[in-house]
Design a protein around this motif. Sequence first.
Motif, short mmCIF file in Angstrom:
data_model
loop_
_atom_site.label_atom_id
_atom_site.label_comp_id
_atom_site.label_asym_id
_atom_site.label_seq_id
_atom_site.Cartn_x
_atom_site.Cartn_y
_atom_site.Cartn_z
N TYR B 21 0.84 -1.21 0.00
CA TYR B 21 0.00 0.00 0.00
C TYR B 21 0.88 1.26 0.00
O TYR B 21 0.56 2.26 -0.66
CB TYR B 21 -0.94 -0.04 1.22
N ARG B 22 1.99 1.25 0.73
CA ARG B 22 2.90 2.41 0.70
C ARG B 22 3.45 2.64 -0.69
O ARG B 22 3.59 3.76 -1.15
CB ARG B 22 4.05 2.23 1.70
N LEU B 25 0.69 4.19 -2.84
CA LEU B 25 0.40 5.59 -2.48
C LEU B 25 1.50 6.55 -2.93
O LEU B 25 1.27 7.75 -3.06
CB LEU B 25 0.25 5.72 -0.96
N THR B 26 2.71 6.05 -3.10
CA THR B 26 3.81 6.95 -3.48
C THR B 26 4.17 6.80 -4.95
O THR B 26 5.14 7.36 -5.41
CB THR B 26 5.06 6.67 -2.62
N SER B 31 -1.23 7.12 -7.73
CA SER B 31 -1.61 7.55 -6.38
C SER B 31 -2.88 8.40 -6.39
O SER B 31 -3.63 8.40 -5.42
CB SER B 31 -0.47 8.31 -5.71
N ASP B 35 -6.59 9.29 -3.59
CA ASP B 35 -6.58 10.53 -2.83
C ASP B 35 -7.75 10.66 -1.87
O ASP B 35 -7.60 11.15 -0.76
CB ASP B 35 -6.56 11.74 -3.77
N ASP B 36 -8.92 10.26 -2.29
CA ASP B 36 -10.10 10.53 -1.47
C ASP B 36 -10.71 9.29 -0.86
O ASP B 36 -11.89 9.26 -0.57
CB ASP B 36 -11.13 11.31 -2.28
N ASP B 38 -10.91 6.33 2.17
CA ASP B 38 -10.62 6.10 3.58
C ASP B 38 -9.47 5.08 3.65
O ASP B 38 -9.58 3.98 3.12
CB ASP B 38 -11.88 5.55 4.25
N MET B 39 -8.38 5.46 4.32
CA MET B 39 -7.18 4.62 4.26
C MET B 39 -7.39 3.27 4.94
O MET B 39 -6.85 2.26 4.49
CB MET B 39 -5.99 5.35 4.88
N ASP B 40 -8.16 3.22 6.02
CA ASP B 40 -8.37 1.94 6.70
C ASP B 40 -9.17 0.98 5.83
O ASP B 40 -8.84 -0.19 5.71
CB ASP B 40 -9.11 2.16 8.03
N ALA B 44 -7.89 -2.57 4.00
CA ALA B 44 -8.61 -3.83 4.11
C ALA B 44 -8.88 -4.42 2.72
O ALA B 44 -8.78 -5.63 2.51
CB ALA B 44 -9.92 -3.62 4.87
N LYS B 45 -9.18 -3.53 1.76
CA LYS B 45 -9.39 -4.02 0.38
C LYS B 45 -8.10 -4.57 -0.21
O LYS B 45 -8.10 -5.58 -0.91
CB LYS B 45 -9.92 -2.89 -0.50
#
Lengths: 324, 120
Positions: B21-22, B25-26, B31, B35-36, B38-40, B44-45
């Motif tokens: 995931y990191r 996102l980078t 990425s 942007d919009d 929910d990170m949690d 999970a996805k």
Amino acid sequence: MPVLQFEERKYSVADGESVLECLTSQGAVVPSSCRSGACQTCLMRSVDGTPPAISQTGLKPTLRAQGYFLACMCRPTMNMEVALPGEEVAPRTSAIVVNKELLNADIVRLSLRCAKPIDYRAGQFAHLIRTDSLSRSYSLASLPSAEGQIEFHVRRLQDGAMSGWIHETLGVGDTVEVAGPFGDCFYVPGERDRGILLIGTGSGLAPLKGIILDALRHDHAGPIHLYHGSWKPEGLYLMDELRQLARRHANFKYVPCVDADATDGILEGRADQIAFQDHPELKGWRLYLCGHPEMVKSAKRRAFLSGASLQDIYADSFVICTPR
Amino acid sequence: MSLYASIGGEAAVNAAVEIFYRKVLTDDRISHFFDDVDMDRQAAKQKAFLTYAFGGPNKYSGKDIRSGHAHLVARGLNESHFNAVAENLQSTLQELNVPKEIIDQVMAIAASTHDDVLNL
């Protein structure tokens, strides 16, 4: 055969059946996707007891502490009462105003005594409800006490219906209704040596203060570093109290920050940016982020990219209600 | 032994999910799709996806994958983005020292979702 209580109905669980299978096969609607404990779509809450440990695997510690579990992974061995998240009815009590004190030009400390003490953890939030049903959420800044006394920090918003009323009209001896608690932004005892980084803006300090007091009460031994930000020095508050706390506890550090006009003992810059400069590597740290939604969102991302696990990032965005 | 067992089961998914995931996102190529969200929920996805790609016990169907990505296809999700995600998955597994023949099997499962992800 165990029985599930869900939305006013009873469901008997067949041998080896999961809560998800049991409910959906008998017509109940429970969202689900992977059905293997990974995607967390079927999150539910046990209302009356601790669910089996395997059904809580992978959940945030604060969700586990509140009895949340994954319905696809839960095979009940005894009766359970279960609910979908957000559909539980929060306990409600009346509360009397015992003290009201200005903390700075815009923020008032409101101390209430509940007729029936609510069972909460410092950092969670509750709804304050006026007799005409106007209702807003505020964070609990206090530690739970047997006397049922609770504390909120209410910032006065321009044209704020509730905050304006609290600041101008509500007085000591008056009564309001309180419903709650809600939220999963709180301290979980254990792992005492890990670092805790807290970043808040404005009255986002309220839950953070409660969380810090709770951690110290549990003899948390790792570093506890608080960065509180405002746009100007006069937006900061509780500075003396927090500085005294830092003198008493060697592991607690308090860093007040302002966007402009910093005076002695205050750093100039955004609280989140200064906090991340001081803590470039956050692997193993727990994060608490409260206040302005944009700050919370960007800080959450930055904390994760700096090595903090998402399980360890707790956030509470202060979303402002717009009047109808 | 099943692929899921040989890669290390749930422990392997847990080790991989935040690294993966990191990277996503980078990665400037993709990425903006995140942007919009929910990170949690998104993590999970990602975990569900990795469980699936690792040959785990998910009961995903092509229809789930299709409907889950339709709004992204509408926003321009295409072949290059799919390949970028696959690259990130591959480098995650390399970082975790997963043997090459197992990586190949995982990448084959990921590749099998191509048409459903892109709504082809």
